[in-house]
Motif scaffolding. Structure first.
Motif, short mmCIF file in Angstrom:
data_model
loop_
_atom_site.label_atom_id
_atom_site.label_comp_id
_atom_site.label_asym_id
_atom_site.label_seq_id
_atom_site.Cartn_x
_atom_site.Cartn_y
_atom_site.Cartn_z
N ARG A 1 0.83 -1.21 0.00
CA ARG A 1 0.00 0.00 0.00
C ARG A 1 0.86 1.25 0.00
O ARG A 1 0.56 2.22 -0.67
CB ARG A 1 -0.94 -0.01 1.20
CG ARG A 1 -2.33 0.37 0.80
CD ARG A 1 -3.26 0.39 1.94
NE ARG A 1 -3.16 1.71 2.56
CZ ARG A 1 -3.72 2.04 3.69
NH1 ARG A 1 -4.40 1.17 4.37
NH2 ARG A 1 -3.60 3.25 4.17
N ILE A 2 1.92 1.26 0.78
CA ILE A 2 2.94 2.30 0.67
C ILE A 2 4.01 1.71 -0.22
O ILE A 2 4.59 0.68 0.10
CB ILE A 2 3.51 2.69 2.06
CG1 ILE A 2 2.41 3.32 2.92
CG2 ILE A 2 4.67 3.63 1.90
CD1 ILE A 2 2.82 3.62 4.33
N GLU B 1 4.52 -1.26 3.76
CA GLU B 1 3.85 -1.30 5.07
C GLU B 1 4.16 -2.57 5.85
O GLU B 1 4.12 -3.67 5.30
CB GLU B 1 2.34 -1.20 4.89
CG GLU B 1 1.88 0.17 4.50
CD GLU B 1 0.36 0.28 4.52
OE1 GLU B 1 -0.34 -0.74 4.39
OE2 GLU B 1 -0.12 1.40 4.69
N ASP C 1 -0.39 2.03 7.41
CA ASP C 1 0.24 3.36 7.41
C ASP C 1 1.60 3.39 8.11
O ASP C 1 2.12 4.46 8.40
CB ASP C 1 -0.68 4.41 8.03
CG ASP C 1 -1.98 4.56 7.26
OD1 ASP C 1 -1.92 4.54 6.02
OD2 ASP C 1 -3.03 4.67 7.91
N SER D 1 5.60 2.17 7.79
CA SER D 1 6.59 1.58 6.89
C SER D 1 7.95 1.46 7.58
O SER D 1 8.28 2.22 8.48
CB SER D 1 6.73 2.41 5.61
OG SER D 1 7.29 3.67 5.90
N TYR E 1 5.31 6.48 10.51
CA TYR E 1 3.85 6.48 10.44
C TYR E 1 3.43 7.58 9.47
O TYR E 1 3.80 8.74 9.64
CB TYR E 1 3.21 6.70 11.81
CG TYR E 1 1.71 6.66 11.72
CD1 TYR E 1 1.04 5.44 11.69
CD2 TYR E 1 0.97 7.83 11.62
CE1 TYR E 1 -0.34 5.39 11.58
CE2 TYR E 1 -0.41 7.79 11.50
CZ TYR E 1 -1.05 6.57 11.48
OH TYR E 1 -2.42 6.53 11.36
#
Length: 160
Positions: free
Chosen positions: A24-25, A52, A56, A58, A82
């Motif tokens: 997602r990241i 991730e 949120d 990483s 975060y």
């Protein structure tokens, strides 16, 4: 020697965590450059963002080399960041912290020497996407322990 072996084992233990990172990241890599205080140095290096490890959150390991103030420094940092969502903005602010292991090599009037120290970094920063899909970031790092007190870093992250 035992201290260095312990640090190496701790860094190797981070590899499985990074393998579990989701997407997602985005996974990114790139250079970083900046200035540090105590010691007063020019700092450059590189970093990875491994996606991730939780929503949120990483994992962003990096390595930095500092030059100046009659010493050189190599820092290995294992940061957790975060990421905050800001509605209606392309800026992506983040805050976090992590462990840091620093190898100092110094030369002064009395002679020279080296030392290894560990500490904790606290950081705040923001990233903004560029038109090419990469990200520009700026970051303020505060150090606790026998590591640099303050770093102001800038850099670019490119997609893997």
């Amino acid at each position: 020697m035992i201290k260095k072996l312990f640090v190496l084992c701790a860094l190797v233990a981070l590899v499985p965590v990074s393998a579990l990172a989701a997407t997602r990241i985005a996974n990114t890599f790139g250079p970083r450059i900046g200035l540090s205080n105590n010691p007063d140095q020019v700092v450059f290096g590189g970093q990875l963002s491994l996606g991730e490890v939780a929503p949120d959150l990483s994992l962003s390991p990096n390595v930095e080399v500092g030059l100046g103030d009659h010493m050189s420094l190599i820092a290995l940092n294992a940061d957790l960041q975060y990421h905050f969502a800001v509605q209606g903005s392309s800026w992506k602010p983040y805050a976090g912290g992590g462990l840091s292991v620093n190898w100092f090599s110094f030369d002064d009037r009395i002679g020279g020497g080296s030392d290894t120290q560990a500490g904790v970094n606290f950081l705040v920063g923001a990233a903004v996407p560029t038109k090419t899909g990469s990200q520009f970031f700026s970051e303020l790092r505060l150090g606790a322990g026998d590591i640099p007190d303050l770093k102001l870093m800038f850099g670019w992250n490119f997609m893997k």
